[in-house]
Design a protein around this motif. Structure first.
Motif, mmCIF file in Angstrom:
data_model
loop_
_atom_site.group_PDB
_atom_site.id
_atom_site.type_symbol
_atom_site.label_atom_id
_atom_site.label_comp_id
_atom_site.label_asym_id
_atom_site.label_seq_id
_atom_site.Cartn_x
_atom_site.Cartn_y
_atom_site.Cartn_z
ATOM 1 N N GLY A 53 -58.237 10.042 -20.304
ATOM 2 C CA GLY A 53 -58.493 8.906 -21.184
ATOM 3 C C GLY A 53 -57.232 8.149 -21.565
ATOM 4 N N PRO A 54 -57.393 6.948 -22.097
ATOM 5 C CA PRO A 54 -56.255 6.163 -22.578
ATOM 6 C C PRO A 54 -55.794 6.704 -23.934
ATOM 7 C CG PRO A 54 -58.274 5.029 -23.100
ATOM 8 C CD PRO A 54 -58.666 6.279 -22.324
ATOM 9 N N GLU A 55 -54.886 5.987 -24.612
ATOM 10 C CA GLU A 55 -54.378 6.453 -25.907
ATOM 11 C C GLU A 55 -55.483 6.760 -26.911
ATOM 12 O OE1 GLU A 55 -50.803 4.297 -24.247
ATOM 13 O OE2 GLU A 55 -52.929 3.888 -24.292
ATOM 14 N N GLY A 56 -56.505 5.948 -26.953
ATOM 15 C CA GLY A 56 -57.589 6.149 -27.912
ATOM 16 C C GLY A 56 -58.596 7.204 -27.485
ATOM 17 N N GLY A 57 -58.389 7.793 -26.323
ATOM 18 C CA GLY A 57 -59.314 8.795 -25.815
ATOM 19 C C GLY A 57 -60.566 8.158 -25.236
ATOM 20 N N PHE A 58 -61.451 8.994 -24.763
ATOM 21 C CA PHE A 58 -62.717 8.518 -24.218
ATOM 22 C C PHE A 58 -63.717 8.296 -25.342
ATOM 23 C CE2 PHE A 58 -61.360 10.952 -20.349
ATOM 24 C CZ PHE A 58 -61.344 9.875 -19.476
ATOM 25 N N ALA A 59 -64.588 7.315 -25.156
ATOM 26 C CA ALA A 59 -65.727 7.148 -26.048
ATOM 27 C C ALA A 59 -66.729 8.247 -25.702
ATOM 28 C CB ALA A 59 -66.346 5.765 -25.851
ATOM 29 N N GLY A 60 -67.508 8.674 -26.679
ATOM 30 C CA GLY A 60 -68.484 9.738 -26.461
ATOM 31 C C GLY A 60 -69.422 9.463 -25.300
ATOM 32 N N GLU A 61 -69.874 8.205 -25.182
ATOM 33 C CA GLU A 61 -70.800 7.873 -24.090
ATOM 34 C C GLU A 61 -70.131 7.946 -22.717
ATOM 35 O OE1 GLU A 61 -69.748 3.753 -25.975
ATOM 36 O OE2 GLU A 61 -70.166 5.767 -26.700
ATOM 37 N N GLU A 62 -68.799 7.737 -22.658
ATOM 38 C CA GLU A 62 -68.091 7.867 -21.384
ATOM 39 C C GLU A 62 -68.044 9.330 -20.950
ATOM 40 O OE1 GLU A 62 -65.019 4.076 -21.581
ATOM 41 O OE2 GLU A 62 -64.469 5.925 -22.619
ATOM 42 N N VAL A 63 -67.767 10.216 -21.891
ATOM 43 C CA VAL A 63 -67.742 11.647 -21.591
ATOM 44 C C VAL A 63 -69.134 12.103 -21.160
ATOM 45 C CG1 VAL A 63 -67.345 13.951 -22.527
ATOM 46 C CG2 VAL A 63 -65.816 12.077 -23.165
ATOM 47 N N GLU A 64 -70.138 11.627 -21.876
ATOM 48 C CA GLU A 64 -71.521 11.991 -21.541
ATOM 49 C C GLU A 64 -71.885 11.508 -20.139
ATOM 50 O OE1 GLU A 64 -75.970 11.053 -23.217
ATOM 51 O OE2 GLU A 64 -74.341 11.211 -24.688
ATOM 52 N N ALA A 65 -71.492 10.285 -19.786
ATOM 53 C CA ALA A 65 -71.784 9.745 -18.450
ATOM 54 C C ALA A 65 -71.077 10.564 -17.368
ATOM 55 C CB ALA A 65 -71.367 8.276 -18.365
ATOM 56 N N ALA A 66 -69.845 10.980 -17.648
ATOM 57 C CA ALA A 66 -69.093 11.778 -16.677
ATOM 58 C C ALA A 66 -69.733 13.159 -16.487
ATOM 59 C CB ALA A 66 -67.637 11.921 -17.115
ATOM 60 N N THR A 67 -70.121 13.788 -17.582
ATOM 61 C CA THR A 67 -70.733 15.118 -17.456
ATOM 62 C C THR A 67 -72.131 15.017 -16.841
ATOM 63 O OG1 THR A 67 -71.443 15.075 -19.774
ATOM 64 C CG2 THR A 67 -69.374 16.210 -19.282
ATOM 65 N N GLU A 123 -67.487 1.892 -11.964
ATOM 66 C CA GLU A 123 -66.963 2.003 -10.600
ATOM 67 C C GLU A 123 -66.264 3.345 -10.396
ATOM 68 O OE1 GLU A 123 -65.958 -2.677 -9.541
ATOM 69 O OE2 GLU A 123 -64.572 -1.561 -10.824
ATOM 70 N N ALA A 124 -65.528 3.792 -11.418
ATOM 71 C CA ALA A 124 -64.831 5.084 -11.326
ATOM 72 C C ALA A 124 -65.832 6.224 -11.148
ATOM 73 C CB ALA A 124 -63.975 5.313 -12.568
ATOM 74 N N LEU A 125 -66.923 6.195 -11.905
ATOM 75 C CA LEU A 125 -67.939 7.239 -11.782
ATOM 76 C C LEU A 125 -68.577 7.222 -10.395
ATOM 77 C CD1 LEU A 125 -69.732 7.112 -15.259
ATOM 78 C CD2 LEU A 125 -68.057 8.794 -14.453
ATOM 79 N N ALA A 126 -68.805 6.034 -9.865
ATOM 80 C CA ALA A 126 -69.393 5.920 -8.524
ATOM 81 C C ALA A 126 -68.448 6.498 -7.474
ATOM 82 C CB ALA A 126 -69.722 4.462 -8.211
ATOM 83 N N MET A 127 -67.162 6.240 -7.617
ATOM 84 C CA MET A 127 -66.164 6.799 -6.686
ATOM 85 C C MET A 127 -66.133 8.323 -6.808
ATOM 86 S SD MET A 127 -63.056 4.090 -7.374
ATOM 87 C CE MET A 127 -61.879 4.741 -6.207
ATOM 88 N N ALA A 128 -66.155 8.808 -8.031
ATOM 89 C CA ALA A 128 -66.038 10.247 -8.280
ATOM 90 C C ALA A 128 -67.261 11.019 -7.792
ATOM 91 C CB ALA A 128 -65.818 10.498 -9.770
ATOM 92 N N ILE A 166 -63.076 16.589 -16.558
ATOM 93 C CA ILE A 166 -62.670 15.663 -17.600
ATOM 94 C C ILE A 166 -62.122 16.465 -18.781
ATOM 95 C CG2 ILE A 166 -65.075 15.478 -18.430
ATOM 96 C CD1 ILE A 166 -64.349 12.537 -19.239
ATOM 97 N N PRO A 167 -60.796 16.505 -18.911
ATOM 98 C CA PRO A 167 -60.232 17.157 -20.096
ATOM 99 C C PRO A 167 -60.619 16.335 -21.326
ATOM 100 C CG PRO A 167 -58.569 16.858 -18.394
ATOM 101 C CD PRO A 167 -59.771 16.067 -17.983
ATOM 102 N N TYR A 168 -61.091 17.046 -22.340
ATOM 103 C CA TYR A 168 -61.572 16.352 -23.536
ATOM 104 C C TYR A 168 -61.232 17.192 -24.745
ATOM 105 C CZ TYR A 168 -64.848 13.636 -26.435
ATOM 106 O OH TYR A 168 -65.416 12.847 -27.402
ATOM 107 N N GLU A 169 -60.711 16.529 -25.785
ATOM 108 C CA GLU A 169 -60.238 17.271 -26.961
ATOM 109 C C GLU A 169 -61.346 18.020 -27.690
ATOM 110 O OE1 GLU A 169 -60.642 12.894 -28.240
ATOM 111 O OE2 GLU A 169 -59.728 13.939 -26.560
ATOM 112 N N GLU A 170 -62.593 17.640 -27.502
ATOM 113 C CA GLU A 170 -63.689 18.340 -28.160
ATOM 114 C C GLU A 170 -64.309 19.430 -27.288
ATOM 115 O OE1 GLU A 170 -66.491 15.684 -30.020
ATOM 116 O OE2 GLU A 170 -64.881 14.360 -30.697
#
Length: 190
Positions: free
Chosen positions: A141-155, A99-104, A112-116
């Motif tokens: 992301g939350p404390e555990g950061g984003f999962a790789g597939e979430e970052v990929e979906a956002a990009t 839903e967040a991706l659809a809104m965005a 998306i700031p990402y540590e990698e």
């Protein structure tokens, strides 16, 4: 029994940023979301959207989510008053990652700031390019950061992956760092 008024002039609200900033915040533990809402509102966010991500520890049922959303909205109201805002930013009910991706997708630009992420120079260019955009989404992301597939979906959706430097920031710090950079980029002399 009545008042008669004559409008003498209109004044543009100078406390609001030129772009509407949407903060997609991965659900944090404990009451960190209260601090995030308060500071994001002070820094000029237009809307805060709590997001249930893969690595988020917090799981809210509908009843808890409703009460939390009411609490966050009250915090947004108080922060808006304190910081002299012209609008009261909305804090939505939690949404899913999809839903967040659809809104965005409807926004002019997303990041998306990402540590990698690599390239401070590239990230500076991305931040400098926000001028003129009417709407901007930021994914944190939350404390555990984003999962790789979430970052990929956002990009894949068009979000620009940026770095905030050579340190890994806590979830409650990352959003504030991004909002500070954006506020500085968008502010203009009166």
């Amino acid at each position: 029994d009545m008042a008669v008024l004559k409008i003498l002039g209109k004044k543009q609200d100078e406390s609001e940023l030129a772009s509407k900033i949407y903060l997609f915040q991965g659900l944090p533990k404990q009451d960190k979301m209260e601090l995030i809402v308060q500071k994001a509102v002070e820094l000029g966010v237009y809307q805060v959207i709590p997001v249930a991500t893969k690595r988020a520890v917090v799981k809210l049922d509908a009843k808890k989510a409703g009460k939390k959303t009411e609490r966050y909205q009250a915090i947004a109201l108080a922060a808006a008053k304190q910081s002299g805002r012209g609008v009261i930013p909305e804090v939505t009910a939690p949404v899913t990652w999809k839903e967040a991706l659809a809104m965005a997708k409807k926004l002019d630009m997303n990041m998306i700031p990402y540590e990698e992420a690599e390239g401070v120079a590239y990230s500076k260019e991305v931040f400098a390019s926000i001028k003129g955009k009417k709407s901007l989404g930021i994914f944190i992301g939350p404390e555990g950061g984003f999962a790789g597939e979430e970052v990929e979906a956002a990009t894949d959706m068009g979000a620009k992956m940026v770095t905030l430097g050579h340190r890994i920031l806590r979830t409650e710090t990352a959003g504030m760092a991004v909002m500070s950079i954006i506020m500085f980029e968008l502010e203009e002399d009166r």
